[in-house]
Design a protein around this motif. Sequence first.
Motif, PDB file in Angstrom:
ATOM      1  N   GLN A  62       0.853  -1.180   0.000  1.00 29.78           N
ATOM      2  CA  GLN A  62       0.000   0.000   0.000  1.00 29.78           C
ATOM      3  C   GLN A  62       0.892   1.232   0.000  1.00 29.78           C
ATOM      4  N   ASP A  63       0.419   2.283  -0.617  1.00 28.51           N
ATOM      5  CA  ASP A  63       1.181   3.521  -0.728  1.00 28.51           C
ATOM      6  C   ASP A  63       0.760   4.465   0.398  1.00 28.51           C
ATOM      7  N   PRO A  64       1.611   4.666   1.402  1.00 25.23           N
ATOM      8  CA  PRO A  64       1.231   5.529   2.529  1.00 25.23           C
ATOM      9  C   PRO A  64       1.041   6.988   2.129  1.00 25.23           C
ATOM     10  N   ALA A  65       1.488   7.365   0.940  1.00 25.34           N
ATOM     11  CA  ALA A  65       1.295   8.734   0.460  1.00 25.34           C
ATOM     12  C   ALA A  65      -0.110   8.941  -0.111  1.00 25.34           C
ATOM     13  N   HIS A  66      -0.854   7.845  -0.265  1.00 21.62           N
ATOM     14  CA  HIS A  66      -2.209   7.925  -0.833  1.00 21.62           C
ATOM     15  C   HIS A  66      -3.181   7.092   0.001  1.00 21.62           C
ATOM     16  N   VAL A  67      -3.431   7.540   1.219  1.00 25.40           N
ATOM     17  CA  VAL A  67      -4.320   6.842   2.143  1.00 25.40           C
ATOM     18  C   VAL A  67      -5.772   7.106   1.757  1.00 25.40           C
ATOM     19  N   GLU A  68      -6.532   6.011   1.583  1.00 26.26           N
ATOM     20  CA  GLU A  68      -7.953   6.112   1.240  1.00 26.26           C
ATOM     21  C   GLU A  68      -8.728   5.018   1.975  1.00 26.26           C
ATOM     22  N   SER A  69      -9.949   5.342   2.351  1.00 24.90           N
ATOM     23  CA  SER A  69     -10.811   4.357   2.997  1.00 24.90           C
ATOM     24  C   SER A  69     -11.475   3.490   1.926  1.00 24.90           C
ATOM     25  N   GLN A  70     -12.117   2.417   2.350  1.00 29.37           N
ATOM     26  CA  GLN A  70     -12.872   1.570   1.427  1.00 29.37           C
ATOM     27  C   GLN A  70     -13.942   2.385   0.703  1.00 29.37           C
ATOM     28  N   GLU A  71     -14.582   3.301   1.431  1.00 32.06           N
ATOM     29  CA  GLU A  71     -15.614   4.141   0.831  1.00 32.06           C
ATOM     30  C   GLU A  71     -15.021   5.042  -0.247  1.00 32.06           C
ATOM     31  N   GLN A  72     -13.837   5.599   0.000  1.00 34.18           N
ATOM     32  CA  GLN A  72     -13.188   6.454  -0.997  1.00 34.18           C
ATOM     33  C   GLN A  72     -12.769   5.640  -2.222  1.00 34.18           C
ATOM     34  N   LEU A  73     -12.277   4.434  -1.989  1.00 36.79           N
ATOM     35  CA  LEU A  73     -11.896   3.576  -3.112  1.00 36.79           C
ATOM     36  C   LEU A  73     -13.122   3.207  -3.947  1.00 36.79           C
ATOM     37  N   LEU A  74     -14.240   2.930  -3.286  1.00 37.10           N
ATOM     38  CA  LEU A  74     -15.472   2.609  -3.998  1.00 37.10           C
ATOM     39  C   LEU A  74     -15.980   3.821  -4.786  1.00 37.10           C
ATOM     40  N   ALA A  75     -15.866   5.003  -4.217  1.00 34.64           N
ATOM     41  CA  ALA A  75     -16.266   6.226  -4.931  1.00 34.64           C
ATOM     42  C   ALA A  75     -15.370   6.437  -6.161  1.00 34.64           C
ATOM     43  N   LYS A  76     -14.084   6.163  -6.030  1.00 34.95           N
ATOM     44  CA  LYS A  76     -13.172   6.282  -7.168  1.00 34.95           C
ATOM     45  C   LYS A  76     -13.545   5.265  -8.243  1.00 34.95           C
ATOM     46  N   PHE A  77     -13.867   4.043  -7.830  1.00 33.94           N
ATOM     47  CA  PHE A  77     -14.323   3.011  -8.768  1.00 33.94           C
ATOM     48  C   PHE A  77     -15.549   3.512  -9.539  1.00 33.94           C
ATOM     49  N   ARG A  78     -16.491   4.098  -8.831  1.00 36.62           N
ATOM     50  CA  ARG A  78     -17.708   4.601  -9.480  1.00 36.62           C
ATOM     51  C   ARG A  78     -17.388   5.709 -10.485  1.00 36.62           C
ATOM     52  N   ARG A  79     -16.464   6.614 -10.120  1.00 34.21           N
ATOM     53  CA  ARG A  79     -16.057   7.674 -11.050  1.00 34.21           C
ATOM     54  C   ARG A  79     -15.399   7.078 -12.290  1.00 34.21           C
ATOM     55  N   LEU A  80     -14.518   6.108 -12.071  1.00 37.66           N
ATOM     56  CA  LEU A  80     -13.810   5.482 -13.200  1.00 37.66           C
ATOM     57  C   LEU A  80     -14.779   4.764 -14.132  1.00 37.66           C
ATOM     58  N   THR A  81     -15.715   4.043 -13.579  1.00 35.40           N
ATOM     59  CA  THR A  81     -16.626   3.253 -14.408  1.00 35.40           C
ATOM     60  C   THR A  81     -17.757   4.084 -15.000  1.00 35.40           C
ATOM     61  N   SER A  82     -17.976   5.281 -14.468  1.00 35.12           N
ATOM     62  CA  SER A  82     -19.011   6.149 -15.029  1.00 35.12           C
ATOM     63  C   SER A  82     -18.463   6.984 -16.186  1.00 35.12           C
ATOM     64  N   GLY A  83     -17.144   6.960 -16.364  1.00 32.67           N
ATOM     65  CA  GLY A  83     -16.534   7.715 -17.455  1.00 32.67           C
ATOM     66  C   GLY A  83     -16.043   9.084 -17.045  1.00 32.67           C
ATOM     67  N   GLU A  84     -16.137   9.431 -15.743  1.00 30.52           N
ATOM     68  CA  GLU A  84     -15.655  10.737 -15.293  1.00 30.52           C
ATOM     69  C   GLU A  84     -14.142  10.864 -15.462  1.00 30.52           C
ATOM     70  N   LEU A  85     -13.427   9.760 -15.268  1.00 33.94           N
ATOM     71  CA  LEU A  85     -11.993   9.745 -15.506  1.00 33.94           C
ATOM     72  C   LEU A  85     -11.777   8.983 -16.801  1.00 33.94           C
ATOM     73  N   ALA A  86     -11.216   9.628 -17.766  1.00 33.95           N
ATOM     74  CA  ALA A  86     -11.017   9.014 -19.078  1.00 33.95           C
ATOM     75  C   ALA A  86     -10.006   7.894 -19.000  1.00 33.95           C
ATOM     76  N   PRO A  87     -10.182   6.820 -19.800  1.00 28.43           N
ATOM     77  CA  PRO A  87      -9.202   5.743 -19.820  1.00 28.43           C
ATOM     78  C   PRO A  87      -7.856   6.237 -20.326  1.00 28.43           C
ATOM     79  N   VAL A  88      -6.832   5.552 -19.905  1.00 28.26           N
ATOM     80  CA  VAL A  88      -5.466   5.906 -20.308  1.00 28.26           C
ATOM     81  C   VAL A  88      -5.245   5.549 -21.749  1.00 28.26           C
TER      82      VAL A  88
END
Length: 88
Positions: A62-88
């Motif tokens: 785990q990267d201690p410079a990027h601490v996130e809770s399970q809820e934050q990780l799930l919110a990021k997943f939702r943003r990624l899968t909704s298209g808010e963050l464009a694929p690389v």
Amino acid sequence: MALKIVDSCINCDVCEPVCPNQAIYQGVEIYEIDPERCTECVGHFDEPQCRKLCPIDDCIPQDPAHVESQEQLLAKFRRLTSGELAPV
């Protein structure tokens, strides 16, 4: 918390294709993980696939410079899968 790849990486190419968020990419010397895209596979799998398949123990901590809770990780997943963050 996002994951990171450390210097013990042997560039075996196992982690990059299994990342469901396209967070892993070839860096200058070793593979790297984009913390903006890493959800530790939350929303996709029960455990991080890169860690599961990596042949080197403790290569992807785990990267201690990027601490996130399970809820934050799930919110990021939702943003990624909704298209808010464009694929690389």
